[in-house]
Design a protein around this motif. Structure first.
Motif, PDB file in Angstrom:
ATOM      1  N   LEU A 136      -6.611   1.115   3.013  1.00 38.59           N
ATOM      2  CA  LEU A 136      -5.815  -0.036   4.407  1.00 38.59           C
ATOM      3  C   LEU A 136      -6.742  -0.329   5.427  1.00 38.59           C
ATOM      4  CD1 LEU A 136      -3.200  -1.111   4.503  1.00 38.59           C
ATOM      5  CD2 LEU A 136      -2.561   0.651   5.825  1.00 38.59           C
ATOM      6  N   GLU A 137      -7.588   0.582   5.917  1.00 39.99           N
ATOM      7  CA  GLU A 137      -8.206   0.624   7.224  1.00 39.99           C
ATOM      8  C   GLU A 137      -9.212  -0.450   7.353  1.00 39.99           C
ATOM      9  OE1 GLU A 137     -11.736   4.050   6.582  1.00 39.99           O
ATOM     10  OE2 GLU A 137      -9.854   4.581   7.838  1.00 39.99           O
ATOM     11  N   ARG A 138      -9.750  -0.867   5.920  1.00 40.96           N
ATOM     12  CA  ARG A 138     -10.402  -2.098   5.934  1.00 40.96           C
ATOM     13  C   ARG A 138      -9.959  -3.155   6.188  1.00 40.96           C
ATOM     14  NH1 ARG A 138     -14.556  -0.360   0.874  1.00 40.96           N
ATOM     15  NH2 ARG A 138     -14.545   1.891   1.408  1.00 40.96           N
ATOM     16  N   LEU A 139      -8.450  -3.464   6.218  1.00 40.82           N
ATOM     17  CA  LEU A 139      -7.812  -4.756   6.457  1.00 40.82           C
ATOM     18  C   LEU A 139      -7.392  -4.957   7.656  1.00 40.82           C
ATOM     19  CD1 LEU A 139      -5.479  -4.404   3.271  1.00 40.82           C
ATOM     20  CD2 LEU A 139      -7.682  -5.462   3.362  1.00 40.82           C
ATOM     21  N   ASP A 140      -7.471  -6.344   7.925  1.00 37.72           N
ATOM     22  CA  ASP A 140      -7.286  -6.800   9.279  1.00 37.72           C
ATOM     23  C   ASP A 140      -5.685  -7.201   9.462  1.00 37.72           C
ATOM     24  OD1 ASP A 140      -6.784  -8.344  11.852  1.00 37.72           O
ATOM     25  OD2 ASP A 140      -8.350  -9.293  11.715  1.00 37.72           O
ATOM     26  N   PRO A 141      -4.865  -6.441  10.149  1.00 42.70           N
ATOM     27  CA  PRO A 141      -3.451  -6.662   9.851  1.00 42.70           C
ATOM     28  C   PRO A 141      -3.176  -8.063  10.779  1.00 42.70           C
ATOM     29  CG  PRO A 141      -3.886  -5.271  11.827  1.00 42.70           C
ATOM     30  CD  PRO A 141      -5.105  -5.508  10.905  1.00 42.70           C
ATOM     31  N   TRP A 142      -4.057  -8.870  11.391  1.00 47.81           N
ATOM     32  CA  TRP A 142      -3.629 -10.202  11.780  1.00 47.81           C
ATOM     33  C   TRP A 142      -3.893 -11.306  10.716  1.00 47.81           C
ATOM     34  CZ3 TRP A 142      -1.296 -10.948  16.109  1.00 47.81           C
ATOM     35  CH2 TRP A 142      -1.165 -10.112  17.046  1.00 47.81           C
ATOM     36  N   GLN A 143      -4.736 -10.843   9.684  1.00 48.39           N
ATOM     37  CA  GLN A 143      -5.027 -12.002   8.741  1.00 48.39           C
ATOM     38  C   GLN A 143      -3.977 -11.634   7.268  1.00 48.39           C
ATOM     39  OE1 GLN A 143      -9.432 -11.142   8.286  1.00 48.39           O
ATOM     40  NE2 GLN A 143      -9.610 -13.356   8.839  1.00 48.39           N
ATOM     41  N   HIS A 162       0.773  -1.392  -0.016  1.00 50.95           N
ATOM     42  CA  HIS A 162      -0.077   0.030   0.006  1.00 50.95           C
ATOM     43  C   HIS A 162       0.985   1.149   0.006  1.00 50.95           C
ATOM     44  CE1 HIS A 162       0.487   1.055   4.242  1.00 50.95           C
ATOM     45  NE2 HIS A 162       0.750  -0.284   4.500  1.00 50.95           N
ATOM     46  N   GLY A 163       0.361   2.354  -0.530  1.00 48.47           N
ATOM     47  CA  GLY A 163       1.127   3.629  -0.560  1.00 48.47           C
ATOM     48  C   GLY A 163       0.128   4.693  -1.479  1.00 48.47           C
ATOM     49  N   ARG A 164       0.613   5.737  -1.611  1.00 46.54           N
ATOM     50  CA  ARG A 164       0.020   6.743  -2.315  1.00 46.54           C
ATOM     51  C   ARG A 164      -0.057   6.530  -3.784  1.00 46.54           C
ATOM     52  NH1 ARG A 164       3.471   9.532  -5.403  1.00 46.54           N
ATOM     53  NH2 ARG A 164       5.810   9.630  -4.753  1.00 46.54           N
ATOM     54  N   GLY A 165      -0.805   7.117  -4.508  1.00 48.95           N
ATOM     55  CA  GLY A 165      -0.769   6.873  -5.939  1.00 48.95           C
ATOM     56  C   GLY A 165       0.547   7.116  -6.704  1.00 48.95           C
ATOM     57  N   GLY A 187      -1.899  -8.536  -2.739  1.00 49.57           N
ATOM     58  CA  GLY A 187      -2.521  -7.484  -3.210  1.00 49.57           C
ATOM     59  C   GLY A 187      -1.779  -6.359  -3.213  1.00 49.57           C
ATOM     60  N   ALA A 188      -2.470  -5.149  -3.816  1.00 49.88           N
ATOM     61  CA  ALA A 188      -1.980  -3.743  -3.902  1.00 49.88           C
ATOM     62  C   ALA A 188      -3.148  -2.847  -3.692  1.00 49.88           C
ATOM     63  CB  ALA A 188      -1.131  -3.325  -4.949  1.00 49.88           C
ATOM     64  N   CYS A 189      -3.081  -1.957  -2.976  1.00 52.49           N
ATOM     65  CA  CYS A 189      -4.046  -0.907  -2.775  1.00 52.49           C
ATOM     66  C   CYS A 189      -3.851   0.544  -2.281  1.00 52.49           C
ATOM     67  CB  CYS A 189      -4.983  -1.194  -1.702  1.00 52.49           C
ATOM     68  SG  CYS A 189      -4.687  -1.318  -0.082  1.00 52.49           S
ATOM     69  N   ARG A 190      -4.410   1.321  -2.503  1.00 58.94           N
ATOM     70  CA  ARG A 190      -4.061   2.929  -1.773  1.00 58.94           C
ATOM     71  C   ARG A 190      -4.201   2.908  -0.319  1.00 58.94           C
ATOM     72  NH1 ARG A 190      -5.082   7.560  -6.170  1.00 58.94           N
ATOM     73  NH2 ARG A 190      -4.374   6.476  -8.028  1.00 58.94           N
ATOM     74  N   TYR A 201      -5.118  -3.344  -7.199  1.00 58.66           N
ATOM     75  CA  TYR A 201      -6.615  -2.544  -6.994  1.00 58.66           C
ATOM     76  C   TYR A 201      -7.519  -3.277  -6.203  1.00 58.66           C
ATOM     77  CZ  TYR A 201      -4.634   0.829 -10.071  1.00 58.66           C
ATOM     78  OH  TYR A 201      -3.723   2.055 -10.635  1.00 58.66           O
ATOM     79  N   ILE A 202      -7.176  -4.102  -5.182  1.00 57.99           N
ATOM     80  CA  ILE A 202      -7.952  -4.883  -4.524  1.00 57.99           C
ATOM     81  C   ILE A 202      -9.316  -4.409  -3.837  1.00 57.99           C
ATOM     82  CG2 ILE A 202      -6.025  -6.294  -3.512  1.00 57.99           C
ATOM     83  CD1 ILE A 202      -6.333  -4.991  -1.142  1.00 57.99           C
ATOM     84  N   GLU A 203      -9.288  -2.849  -3.859  1.00 55.61           N
ATOM     85  CA  GLU A 203     -10.515  -2.130  -3.447  1.00 55.61           C
ATOM     86  C   GLU A 203     -11.545  -2.281  -4.388  1.00 55.61           C
ATOM     87  OE1 GLU A 203      -7.329   0.975  -4.508  1.00 55.61           O
ATOM     88  OE2 GLU A 203      -7.306  -1.051  -3.798  1.00 55.61           O
TER      89      GLU A 203
END
Length: 267
Positions: free
Chosen positions: A221-228, A130-133, A214-217, A186-188
């Protein structure tokens, strides 16, 4: 060594075929100048031998016998074999224009090693860059895929819109001695990331060694569970990519060819 596409079920069939070949060469040896053919050792390689050797070389098998993948799944090897892309696609998906990492920790080799460890630990079945565009997420993801393919992995590209997680088990039905890496940019855009996590867990429970990168902006990121899902942030500061490209003579020549010989200036 003689090869046949036939399946030989027992040693007797191997011996009989070897005997026939030996007799034919011994008959030829009776002719003038061919005496050396009489002293021949015959080794038979049947389809079963060929299949066992091919099973350990997945990239070669995929090139000779392309698998029928579900909609939205594409083989990285077949994607690389397509006609030379336009400039935009080349910058993303070149096989020769190397990625210029910010640090050694972000190099494709280091990231592939990390994926191997996660698969070995059977802990996390997905990772996200993840990161900025424009931070280089897509390019690094592609480079990791190339490194995995060179290491013998089976690498597939997933279309975030079209690929369905409930078809993963079908895609994995063909066994592979090396792990399988799934790349989704673009997993979003996918309908449900959770469904992919469920499908990956189910595949692992069936013995498949598979990982989804995957890759996303940053905004998603806040929708992802860092444990998973393991998360890797690409920093905003970028290396001198122009200088990195100019140092790559082979990549630079390809770059010029893609541009049709038109001078390109980067500042």
């Amino acid at each position: 060594r003689f090869c046949t596409s036939a399946r030989l079920s027992n040693q007797g069939q191997y011996d009989a075929l070897a005997g026939q070949i030996r007799q034919q060469f011994q008959a030829l040896a009776q002719r003038a100048g061919l005496a050396h053919l009489g002293d021949i050792t015959v080794e038979i390689c049947s389809w079963d031998y060929f299949a066992s050797q091919l099973a350990a070389r997945h990239a070669l098998r995929a090139r000779w016998f392309p698998p029928d993948l579900p909609t939205g799944y594409r083989s990285l090897h077949r994607e690389l074999a397509r006609a030379r892309p336009e400039l935009h696609q080349y910058l993303y998906h070149s096989g020769t224009l190397r990625y210029v990492p910010v640090s050694d920790a972000l190099s494709p080799a280091a990231q592939l090693e990390a994926l191997e460890q996660r698969i070995a630990d059977n802990s996390q079945f997905s990772s996200v860059l993840h990161g900025r565009g424009g931070a280089g997420k897509s390019r690094l993801q592609w480079e990791i895929g190339l490194a995995a393919q060179q290491a013998g992995w089976r690498v597939w590209l997933l279309d975030a819109h079209l690929a369905r997680p409930d078809q993963l088990a079908e895609a994995l039905r063909e066994p592979c001695t090396h792990p399988t890496l799934l790349l989704m940019d673009y997993i979003e855009r996918c309908d449900s990331w959770d469904n992919w996590l469920y499908a990956l867990q189910a595949a692992a429970d069936q013995g498949s060694r598979v990982h989804l990168l995957g890759a996303c902006r940053n905004s998603w990121l806040e929708r992802l569970d860092p444990w998973q899902t393991a998360q890797l942030a690409l920093p905003d500061e970028q290396p001198d990519t122009v200088q990195g490209i100019l140092r790559q003579r082979d990549g630079l020549l390809d770059f010029a060819e893609v541009c049709g010989g038109v001078p390109v200036f980067a500042v």
